[in-house]
Design a protein around this motif. Structure first.
Motif, PDB file in Angstrom:
ATOM      1  N   THR A 137      14.576  12.900  -2.173  1.00  0.00           N
ATOM      2  CA  THR A 137      16.030  13.241  -1.388  1.00  0.00           C
ATOM      3  C   THR A 137      16.183  14.942  -1.216  1.00  0.00           C
ATOM      4  OG1 THR A 137      18.188  12.882  -1.585  1.00  0.00           O
ATOM      5  CG2 THR A 137      17.142  13.651  -3.779  1.00  0.00           C
ATOM      6  N   ASN A 138      16.902  15.019  -0.170  1.00  0.00           N
ATOM      7  CA  ASN A 138      17.364  16.314   0.053  1.00  0.00           C
ATOM      8  C   ASN A 138      18.761  16.342  -0.478  1.00  0.00           C
ATOM      9  OD1 ASN A 138      18.690  15.209   2.222  1.00  0.00           O
ATOM     10  ND2 ASN A 138      17.639  15.948   3.757  1.00  0.00           N
ATOM     11  N   GLY A 139      19.595  15.677  -0.980  1.00  0.00           N
ATOM     12  CA  GLY A 139      20.931  15.548  -1.080  1.00  0.00           C
ATOM     13  C   GLY A 139      21.699  15.036  -0.178  1.00  0.00           C
ATOM     14  N   GLU A 140      21.135  14.676   0.932  1.00  0.00           N
ATOM     15  CA  GLU A 140      21.926  14.348   2.029  1.00  0.00           C
ATOM     16  C   GLU A 140      21.302  12.601   2.537  1.00  0.00           C
ATOM     17  OE1 GLU A 140      23.595  16.924   5.544  1.00  0.00           O
ATOM     18  OE2 GLU A 140      21.692  15.712   6.357  1.00  0.00           O
ATOM     19  N   VAL A 141      19.804  12.477   2.439  1.00  0.00           N
ATOM     20  CA  VAL A 141      19.229  11.354   2.568  1.00  0.00           C
ATOM     21  C   VAL A 141      18.334  11.300   1.559  1.00  0.00           C
ATOM     22  CG1 VAL A 141      17.812  12.455   4.239  1.00  0.00           C
ATOM     23  CG2 VAL A 141      18.551  10.157   4.578  1.00  0.00           C
ATOM     24  N   THR A 142      17.927   9.843   1.308  1.00  0.00           N
ATOM     25  CA  THR A 142      16.986   9.543   0.203  1.00  0.00           C
ATOM     26  C   THR A 142      15.746   8.575   0.774  1.00  0.00           C
ATOM     27  OG1 THR A 142      18.356   9.781  -1.697  1.00  0.00           O
ATOM     28  CG2 THR A 142      16.304   8.522  -1.762  1.00  0.00           C
ATOM     29  N   VAL A 143      14.387   9.313   0.904  1.00  0.00           N
ATOM     30  CA  VAL A 143      13.620   8.441   1.364  1.00  0.00           C
ATOM     31  C   VAL A 143      12.991   7.684   0.201  1.00  0.00           C
ATOM     32  CG1 VAL A 143      11.201   8.458   2.500  1.00  0.00           C
ATOM     33  CG2 VAL A 143      12.954  10.088   3.293  1.00  0.00           C
ATOM     34  N   LEU A 144      12.465   6.558   0.267  1.00  0.00           N
ATOM     35  CA  LEU A 144      11.740   5.591  -0.723  1.00  0.00           C
ATOM     36  C   LEU A 144      10.470   5.432   0.093  1.00  0.00           C
ATOM     37  CD1 LEU A 144      14.604   2.872  -1.242  1.00  0.00           C
ATOM     38  CD2 LEU A 144      14.330   4.915  -2.586  1.00  0.00           C
ATOM     39  N   TRP A 145       9.515   5.462  -0.904  1.00  0.00           N
ATOM     40  CA  TRP A 145       8.240   4.962  -0.519  1.00  0.00           C
ATOM     41  C   TRP A 145       7.625   4.079  -1.445  1.00  0.00           C
ATOM     42  CZ3 TRP A 145       3.388   7.090  -2.836  1.00  0.00           C
ATOM     43  CH2 TRP A 145       2.098   6.640  -2.054  1.00  0.00           C
ATOM     44  N   GLU A 146       7.313   2.968  -0.754  1.00  0.00           N
ATOM     45  CA  GLU A 146       6.541   1.776  -1.688  1.00  0.00           C
ATOM     46  C   GLU A 146       5.027   1.902  -1.419  1.00  0.00           C
ATOM     47  OE1 GLU A 146       7.369  -2.732  -2.717  1.00  0.00           O
ATOM     48  OE2 GLU A 146       8.651  -1.712  -1.413  1.00  0.00           O
ATOM     49  N   ALA A 147       4.388   2.453  -2.260  1.00  0.00           N
ATOM     50  CA  ALA A 147       2.905   2.835  -2.235  1.00  0.00           C
ATOM     51  C   ALA A 147       2.155   1.517  -1.921  1.00  0.00           C
ATOM     52  CB  ALA A 147       2.477   3.513  -3.368  1.00  0.00           C
ATOM     53  N   SER A 148       2.354   0.360  -2.427  1.00  0.00           N
ATOM     54  CA  SER A 148       1.610  -0.806  -2.349  1.00  0.00           C
ATOM     55  C   SER A 148       1.983  -1.416  -0.933  1.00  0.00           C
ATOM     56  CB  SER A 148       2.088  -1.842  -3.269  1.00  0.00           C
ATOM     57  OG  SER A 148       3.537  -2.269  -2.904  1.00  0.00           O
ATOM     58  N   LYS A 149       2.934  -0.968  -0.039  1.00  0.00           N
ATOM     59  CA  LYS A 149       2.750  -1.314   1.075  1.00  0.00           C
ATOM     60  C   LYS A 149       2.408  -0.444   2.332  1.00  0.00           C
ATOM     61  CE  LYS A 149       7.406  -3.727   1.272  1.00  0.00           C
ATOM     62  NZ  LYS A 149       8.754  -3.640   1.710  1.00  0.00           N
ATOM     63  N   CYS A 150       1.971   0.667   1.897  1.00  0.00           N
ATOM     64  CA  CYS A 150       1.477   1.648   2.614  1.00  0.00           C
ATOM     65  C   CYS A 150       0.119   1.361   3.324  1.00  0.00           C
ATOM     66  CB  CYS A 150       1.386   3.132   2.167  1.00  0.00           C
ATOM     67  SG  CYS A 150       0.959   4.457   3.149  1.00  0.00           S
ATOM     68  N   THR A 151       0.036   1.120   4.696  1.00  0.00           N
ATOM     69  CA  THR A 151      -1.354   0.818   5.409  1.00  0.00           C
ATOM     70  C   THR A 151      -2.034   2.343   5.810  1.00  0.00           C
ATOM     71  OG1 THR A 151       0.097   0.828   7.454  1.00  0.00           O
ATOM     72  CG2 THR A 151      -0.289  -1.485   6.213  1.00  0.00           C
ATOM     73  N   HIS A 152      -1.564   3.297   5.547  1.00  0.00           N
ATOM     74  CA  HIS A 152      -2.204   4.678   5.791  1.00  0.00           C
ATOM     75  C   HIS A 152      -2.381   4.810   7.260  1.00  0.00           C
ATOM     76  CE1 HIS A 152      -2.429   5.344   1.641  1.00  0.00           C
ATOM     77  NE2 HIS A 152      -2.796   3.871   1.512  1.00  0.00           N
ATOM     78  N   SER A 153      -1.396   4.389   8.193  1.00  0.00           N
ATOM     79  CA  SER A 153      -1.279   4.679   9.518  1.00  0.00           C
ATOM     80  C   SER A 153      -1.310   6.012  10.002  1.00  0.00           C
ATOM     81  CB  SER A 153      -0.213   3.985  10.260  1.00  0.00           C
ATOM     82  OG  SER A 153       0.822   4.308   9.987  1.00  0.00           O
ATOM     83  N   ALA A 154      -0.550   6.809   9.005  1.00  0.00           N
ATOM     84  CA  ALA A 154      -0.442   8.355   9.217  1.00  0.00           C
ATOM     85  C   ALA A 154       0.598   8.750  10.000  1.00  0.00           C
ATOM     86  CB  ALA A 154      -1.501   9.295   9.323  1.00  0.00           C
ATOM     87  N   ASN A 155       1.355   7.543  10.577  1.00  0.00           N
ATOM     88  CA  ASN A 155       2.658   7.974  11.492  1.00  0.00           C
ATOM     89  C   ASN A 155       3.470   9.129  11.207  1.00  0.00           C
ATOM     90  OD1 ASN A 155       1.677   5.884  13.368  1.00  0.00           O
ATOM     91  ND2 ASN A 155       3.412   4.710  13.270  1.00  0.00           N
ATOM     92  N   CYS A 156       3.778   8.833   9.769  1.00  0.00           N
ATOM     93  CA  CYS A 156       4.707  10.169   9.251  1.00  0.00           C
ATOM     94  C   CYS A 156       4.133  11.343   9.207  1.00  0.00           C
ATOM     95  CB  CYS A 156       5.044   9.672   7.528  1.00  0.00           C
ATOM     96  SG  CYS A 156       3.599   9.324   6.788  1.00  0.00           S
ATOM     97  N   VAL A 157       2.715  11.573   8.978  1.00  0.00           N
ATOM     98  CA  VAL A 157       2.093  12.832   8.982  1.00  0.00           C
ATOM     99  C   VAL A 157       1.927  13.295  10.459  1.00  0.00           C
ATOM    100  CG1 VAL A 157       0.129  14.071   8.336  1.00  0.00           C
ATOM    101  CG2 VAL A 157       0.765  12.203   6.984  1.00  0.00           C
ATOM    102  N   LYS A 158       1.683  12.326  11.511  1.00  0.00           N
ATOM    103  CA  LYS A 158       1.553  12.630  12.883  1.00  0.00           C
ATOM    104  C   LYS A 158       2.692  13.203  13.362  1.00  0.00           C
ATOM    105  CE  LYS A 158      -2.150   9.478  13.407  1.00  0.00           C
ATOM    106  NZ  LYS A 158      -2.597   8.198  13.804  1.00  0.00           N
ATOM    107  N   ASN A 159       3.998  12.426  12.813  1.00  0.00           N
ATOM    108  CA  ASN A 159       5.334  12.687  13.612  1.00  0.00           C
ATOM    109  C   ASN A 159       6.088  13.934  12.844  1.00  0.00           C
ATOM    110  OD1 ASN A 159       6.307  10.606  15.595  1.00  0.00           O
ATOM    111  ND2 ASN A 159       5.010   9.322  13.960  1.00  0.00           N
ATOM    112  N   LEU A 160       5.888  14.070  11.544  1.00  0.00           N
ATOM    113  CA  LEU A 160       6.465  15.014  10.816  1.00  0.00           C
ATOM    114  C   LEU A 160       5.781  15.878   9.732  1.00  0.00           C
ATOM    115  CD1 LEU A 160       9.343  16.493  11.161  1.00  0.00           C
ATOM    116  CD2 LEU A 160      10.214  14.705   9.564  1.00  0.00           C
ATOM    117  N   SER A 161       4.836  16.340   9.946  1.00  0.00           N
ATOM    118  CA  SER A 161       3.657  16.888   9.009  1.00  0.00           C
ATOM    119  C   SER A 161       4.238  18.042   8.394  1.00  0.00           C
ATOM    120  CB  SER A 161       2.391  17.630   9.994  1.00  0.00           C
ATOM    121  OG  SER A 161       2.778  18.663  10.856  1.00  0.00           O
ATOM    122  N   GLU A 162       5.475  18.795   8.495  1.00  0.00           N
ATOM    123  CA  GLU A 162       6.031  19.800   7.667  1.00  0.00           C
ATOM    124  C   GLU A 162       6.798  18.929   6.293  1.00  0.00           C
ATOM    125  OE1 GLU A 162       8.973  19.479  11.312  1.00  0.00           O
ATOM    126  OE2 GLU A 162       6.759  19.157  10.727  1.00  0.00           O
TER     127      GLU A 162
END
Length: 72
Positions: free
Chosen positions: A11-36
């Motif tokens: 969380t950043n105090g404004e929004v909270t991201v949930l990550w469920e590792a067992s569902k992750c297919t490692h497409s890397a869309n998140c990394v490609k779209n927002l690597s920072e």
């Protein structure tokens, strides 16, 4: 929903991201779209402070597996 603790919250105090590792297919869309924010080689790998909530929400919405979601 968080009872099995394979769901991590970031969380950043404004929004909270949930990550469920067992569902992750490692497409890397998140990394490609927002690597920072999404840095799989670092710990924690989700660094919410590095971008705006708007960009984070937009990137999470592009996750094809549903491993990343926004806590409502």
């Amino acid at each position: 929903m968080n009872e099995n603790s394979n769901i991590k919250e970031y969380t950043n105090g404004e929004v909270t991201v949930l990550w469920e590792a067992s569902k992750c297919t490692h497409s890397a869309n998140c990394v490609k779209n927002l690597s920072e924010v999404f840095k799989p080689k670092e710990k924690p790998w989700v660094q919410m402070e590095n971008s705006t909530s708007e960009k984070i929400v937009s990137t999470v919405a592009k996750c094809p597996s549903g491993a990343l979601s926004i806590k409502k």
